[in-house]
Design a protein around this motif. Structure first.
Motif, PDB file in Angstrom:
ATOM      1  N   UNK B  90       0.826  -1.205   0.000  1.00 33.27           N
ATOM      2  CA  UNK B  90       0.000   0.000   0.000  1.00 33.27           C
ATOM      3  C   UNK B  90       0.858   1.251   0.000  1.00 33.27           C
ATOM      4  N   UNK B  92       0.603   5.927  -0.138  1.00 35.12           N
ATOM      5  CA  UNK B  92      -0.210   7.126  -0.086  1.00 35.12           C
ATOM      6  C   UNK B  92      -0.151   7.799  -1.446  1.00 35.12           C
ATOM      7  N   UNK B  95      -0.391  14.057  -2.756  1.00 34.83           N
ATOM      8  CA  UNK B  95      -1.358  14.966  -2.142  1.00 34.83           C
ATOM      9  C   UNK B  95      -1.813  16.074  -3.071  1.00 34.83           C
ATOM     10  N   UNK B 103      -6.626   9.422  -1.277  1.00 37.41           N
ATOM     11  CA  UNK B 103      -5.563   9.272  -0.271  1.00 37.41           C
ATOM     12  C   UNK B 103      -4.693   8.035  -0.419  1.00 37.41           C
ATOM     13  N   UNK B 104      -5.336   6.888  -0.662  1.00 36.63           N
ATOM     14  CA  UNK B 104      -4.554   5.654  -0.603  1.00 36.63           C
ATOM     15  C   UNK B 104      -4.702   4.864  -1.902  1.00 36.63           C
TER      16      UNK B 104
END
Lengths: 564, 182, 368
Positions: B90, B92, B95, B103-104
């Motif tokens: 996983x 991030x 932004x 977000x993910x």
């Protein structure tokens, strides 16, 4: 509350869903129901924080035995049983303390209805982003929604939008949309960490958790707010989006940051540690631990890690290295440098080695500034273990200048050094150059570069053992992850050295060492390694009352009044 | 139950039947007529079989009609996968990017097709409808590594799913227009 | 012609005949696979192709779909496969057996006439044959029966009970049907050799006697008996006892692989080719194209080629019949095979012989 002759509180009998159960007086209904094996769901209540009662999740029905107001006689039902005066409306369990004969209902229709209603309100503005939420898997909101929620939403309006990924501090990130306004984090800051920077602003459904302007949630306990957050609002910036919790294996461990010995849980997956959280132990650390202690797992995969056996700077076979080390130790005028970073078992074998070689033992101490809470002045986890093992009969010394003198006067020409960088405790590299040096350590240091035989050690996360904390509490830690390939447990290495020196076999695992330890050392009499409970054993400490320990007052420790 | 046994009279065979030759001739006629029948063989690589709806082929990752990767790396598929064929790293999301509101997302997504048992649990468990067992059924390769489908390959095979949920797009529009924090 | 020229010519002929027969044997393997798949609604071999020929538009793909290159691939496969020799076999006989099976199959073809050439100048008709020996049919039966030794030898040398059972069955079956075979062919030879003629047992003679009428037409019982016996002799379904997969794994060649198995395989098909050819010669008029039409071809090489083509065409039809039967009839049980051979076919064959002898006797009496 009444006390009997022993000074112990007498239990009171209450009735949870009709079942009689004896509980400690003064606890609240949530804890009492827990004793009865019933769960009362709650968000804002935390056993180590004050009760505020603002989530309303713990609503339950409560009643007390009815008595005649004038005579005080119990009022009975027609069948002769005690009549219960039920409070017509539900009450919150967290702020309802038990009283003798009290009845509570945790499963009535009214209670279920209340929980369903509360869940519905809590979920009205919830973003339902469980797939990306780090709390998923350990989220009270998820669990209670499944257990007590209605299962579908009647809300058709547009959901409120609140700030996402707000940086609260260096280690904590806030997602306000997920917040259920339980205020645990605010209370933690006020009551435990003494840094009151969090608070709610705005009203109604726009209430938002926020940090005081121009301030940060930056105290050394900030990550505890992440632990106590019942939902995914406060997240650890370090652990954020790294790994789902359901993959992680939980191993009980002990924090090695200081002599507090905070109980921890190490969360690992496939040999990689992902995070460390506190483990509740009311005698040691309640449910808290320092942020700095949580970062200690980085040493496991650090670049500076010693990962090979070496003889004279060249990689060697483990057996050959141990043979070589034993040969050096048995030939020279040897001194042993032990460490308070070693576990009780390792210290025990180190003591035996020193006894066999007739060499003196040196221990250095490592002090730091305490914070009066869960970080003590002594920054080693096992100073008390060294005392109990007889490695030293007084406090470890600030530096090892006496050893330096002996090296200079050539009374010592061989050193066995365990978990210590000698250059930091008063020895010069020139002095190290003079001696034959056998080093057992986990990380590279100036000392390691002078080692004639280098024996790589395992970190606390890779082995089993015990530490004795500042309150003389014997605590066990378990292996969380396997050590780097080819490395051996410290106990095995030391035990091999000892058995090669003496020619007799010596136990090499903590469990077998403890058999020998409990027999030969009266301090540990009658203790069996496997039977040490997860919350530790309190050892007798009166023999050490005369020592002026460096620790000052902290959460569960008060310095003993110095006698004489 | 001897009373219930019914003995069937067998017709005696005629001479022609006993020589067995007419029967052979009939058989030969049957096989000969089959010789000229239409062949039923499906010549596989040129004539692929029709894939029925709901077929569970190779698991793939899909994008939504706007080209956003649907997977948010919740790792439920990794968790549910019985043979542990799925491995997700996983990460991030950027932004500042187009999909910052999600977000993910997966940094890497690997499905080991040597382990996969095509059970479809990953598709069933996926809360984002991002992983689909589509109609790719034929895999071949020379090395074990070739059978580990990485994220790029999975999206290449998966393509776009024409769904109309737009869950995250709705979220973004709510963020931009609706009930703002004041 | 000098002797060496003669030898050279005969050698050339022999090589030609061997390659033609082996070619037909190889392609009958293909035919078997193709016909069986067509009968079963399948396509059959259609992938094997050659680099250059396969690339020719239309023709290449067409031949590929026919599977025409398949036998080459099969042969090469047999040649290049690893050849494991099981540890428990008798090495010498194990290696010898395929050769023993192969040799009779190739030897019998020397007495097979496959056409005739008419000298346009003199009108002398010469049969196309490697060795026009008087004992023709006798030689044929004698040598072809030796084929069973290869099977029995291989079966025994394999040291495997399935192989051994296959070999036992094979020899028993051969002996049983050899009788019928011989008895069925006797009437034909008797009719082909009227008193005073000098035909002997040569097959050329038999063919020449069928110029007007094919034997099969007026000797149907002999033809049928011979046909059934030929099936049994060649170990073809429904008489493929020696290798019946359902009960004997692979029969006599269970322990064989690669090229040695290939030799058994080819020998078997060579037997079929020769069996078909013999049946054509004995009963279907050899190179005479139709009943009643005796070799209408012009003299010279063209006629020779056409007569050979006629003969080969008939043989191919019969090979197809062999295949057709195989994919139609189920395999007999072993006791049924024995029963059929001894209790049914043998008496009929004897009766047929006696009947023909009687007819010939009466015929001679009145036409004498």
């Amino acid at each position: 509350m009444s006390e009997n002759g022993n000074g112990k509180k007498e239990l009171v009998e209450i009735f949870v869903d009709g079942q009689p159960v004896k509980v400690l007086p003064g606890i609240n209904a949530i804890e009492a129901a827990k004793v009865a094996g019933k769960e009362i769901p709650h968000y804002c209540y935390h056993p180590k924080l004050s009760v505020v009662g603002n989530c309303r999740m713990c609503l339950m029905e409560m009643g007390t035995p009815m008595r005649d107001r004038e005579t005080g006689e119990p009022i009975l039902e027609e069948d002769g049983s005690q009549k219960i005066g039920w409070i017509p409306k539900p009450v919150i369990g967290c702020s309802t303390n038990v009283s003798p004969g009290m009845h509570i209902k945790t499963e009535s229709d009214l209670v279920k209805d209340c929980r369903e209603g509360v869940m519905e309100f809590l979920l009205v503005n919830h973003p339902l982003d469980c797939p990306i939420c780090d709390q998923a898997g350990e989220c009270s909101l998820q669990e209670y929604a499944m257990d007590y929620g209605r299962g579908y939403s009647r809300y058709e309006e547009r959901k409120n939008v609140k700030p996402k990924r707000t940086r609260l501090g260096p280690r904590v990130t806030l997602d306000d949309e997920r917040c259920v306004l339980c205020s645990r984090c605010i209370r933690f800051g006020q009551e435990i960490a003494d840094q009151d920077v969090l608070g709610f602003v705005d009203r109604g459904s726009f209430s938002t958790l926020t940090c005081h302007p121009n301030k940060e949630l930056d105290h050394n306990y900030s990550l505890n707010t992440v632990d106590i957050c019942p939902v995914g609002a406060l997240t650890s910036t370090d652990f954020r989006f790294k790994m789902r919790v359901w993959f992680l294996k939980e191993s009980p461990s002990i924090c090695t940051e200081s002599s507090i010995g905070a109980n921890t849980t190490v969360w690992s997956r496939e040999g990689t540690i992902h995070r460390i959280t506190p483990r509740r132990n009311d005698a040691v650390n309640d449910t808290w631990m320092t942020d700095s202690g949580r970062e200690l797992f980085n040493q496991v995969a650090a670049d500076t890690r010693l990962t090979s056996f070496q003889i004279g700077g060249n990689s060697a076979d483990a057996t050959a290295s141990i043979e070589e080390a034993t040969g050096l130790l048995s030939k020279g005028k040897t001194a042993v440098v032990a460490s308070c970073h070693q576990s009780v078992e390792e210290q025990f074998i180190t003591r035996k080695i020193a006894d066999h070689l007739n060499s003196s033992v040196y221990i250095a101490r490592h002090l730091g500034k305490g914070d009066g809470l869960l970080l003590s002045e002594d920054r080693t986890p096992n100073t008390r273990g060294a005392l109990l093992n007889g490695l030293t009969d007084n406090l470890p010394t600030e530096d090892l200048s006496s050893l330096a003198e002996k090296i200079d006067s050539e009374k010592v020409d061989t050193l066995l050094v365990c978990r210590e960088d000698l250059t930091r405790v008063g020895l010069s590299e020139a002095q190290l150059e003079k001696v034959k040096l056998v080093l057992l350590d986990t990380q590279t240091s100036a000392t390691a570069s002078h080692a004639d035989v280098q024996l790589p050690a395992l970190t606390v996360f890779e082995k089993n053992g015990t530490f004795v904390n500042l309150n003389f509490r014997l605590q066990k830690f378990s292996q969380a992850v396997p050590g780097p390939a080819g490395l051996l447990p410290d106990t095995l290495i030391l035990s091999k050295i000892l058995s090669t020196l003496t020619g007799e076999s010596f136990p090499d695992s903590p469990a077998t060492i403890w058999k020998s330890l409990s027999q030969s050392n009266s301090n540990f009499k009658g203790i069996d390694f496997s039977s040490i409970p997860t919350d530790g054993i309190q050892l007798e400490k009166s023999a050490f009352d005369h020592i002026d320990f460096p620790e000052k007052q902290s959460l569960k420790y008060s310095p003993a009044a110095i006698t004489g | 139950m001897p009373g219930k046994t019914k003995v069937l009279e067998r017709k005696p065979l005629s001479l022609a039947e006993r020589t067995y030759l007419p029967q052979i001739a009939t058989g030969l006629k049957t096989t000969l007529s089959n010789l000229f029948e239409k062949k039923v063989t499906r010549e596989y690589p040129e004539q692929p079989p029709p894939i029925p709806d709901g077929y569970r082929g190779v698991p793939t990752l899909v994008k939504d009609p706007n080209g956003r990767e649907k997977c948010v790396s919740c790792q439920l598929c990794e968790f549910v996968c019985p043979p542990k064929a799925i491995r997700i790293s996983p990460g991030e999301l950027d932004e500042t990017g187009e999909t910052a509101h999600v977000e993910k997302g997966p940094e890497e997504f690997e499905i080991n097709m040597l382990r996969c048992i095509y059970c479809g649990l990953c598709q069933e468990v996926c809360p984002e409808e991002a992983i689909w067992l589509q109609n790719v059924y034929s895999l071949s390769g020379y090395t074990r590594e070739e059978f580990v489908n990485n994220k790029e390959k999975l999206y290449e095979m998966g393509g776009t799913l024409p769904d109309s949920h737009f869950k995250w797009d709705k979220k973004k529009s709510a963020e931009n227009e609706g009930n703002p924090h004041h | 012609m000098e002797l060496w020229q003669e030898i050279l010519l005969k050698t050339g002929f022999a090589l030609g005949v061997i390659s033609v027969v082996m070619g037909i044997a190889a392609y009958s393997v293909l035919a078997e696979r193709k016909v069986s798949s067509w009968i079963q609604g399948r396509v059959g071999p259609n992938r094997t192709t050659l680099p250059i020929i396969g690339a020719i538009p239309f023709i290449g793909p067409f031949l590929t779909r026919l599977g025409l290159f398949q036998p080459m691939a099969d042969g090469l496969k047999f040649l290049f496969k690893e050849e494991p020799v099981p540890g428990h076999v008798n090495k010498l006989y194990y290696n010898l057996a395929p050769v023993v099976a192969m040799v009779p199959a190739l030897t019998t073809m020397v007495i097979l006439p496959f056409g005739q050439i008419k000298d346009s100048a003199t009108g002398v008709v010469t049969p196309l044959i490697l060795a026009n020996v008087d004992v023709g049919v006798l030689f044929l039966f004698a040598v072809s029966s030796l084929g069973v030794y290869g099977i029995v030898l291989g079966a025994w040398a394999s040291n495997n009970k399935y192989s051994f059972m296959g070999g036992i069955r094979s020899s028993a079956q051969m002996i049983s049907y050899e009788l019928t075979l011989g008895l069925a062919v006797l009437p034909v030879l008797m009719w082909a050799n009227p008193p005073g003629s000098e035909g002997g047992l040569s097959l050329v003679n038999v063919v020449n006697a069928q110029g007007t009428l094919w034997t099969a037409i007026w000797q149907p019982i002999s033809a049928l008996l011979f046909l059934v016996a030929i099936f049994a002799e060649t170990n073809r379904a429904p008489f493929d006892m020696p290798e019946s997969e359902t009960d004997l794994v692979g029969g006599f060649h269970t322990e064989y692989g690669a090229f040695k198995f290939g030799m058994f395989f080819v020998a078997e098909y060579a037997h079929i080719v020769i069996g078909s050819a013999v049946f054509v010669l004995l009963f279907l008029g050899g190179w005479h194209i139709f009943p009643g039409v005796a070799d209408p071809w012009p003299a010279g090489y063209i006629g020779a080629v056409l007569s050979t083509a006629t003969f080969l065409g008939k043989t191919c039809c019969l090979i197809f019949f062999f295949i057709w039967i195989r994919w139609t009839l189920p395999r007999f049980r072993y006791d049924q095979v024995m029963h059929l051979g001894w209790v049914i076919l043998l008496p009929i064959a004897i009766a047929n012989l006696i009947l023909n002898i009687a007819i010939i006797a009466v015929w001679d009496k009145f036409n004498g």
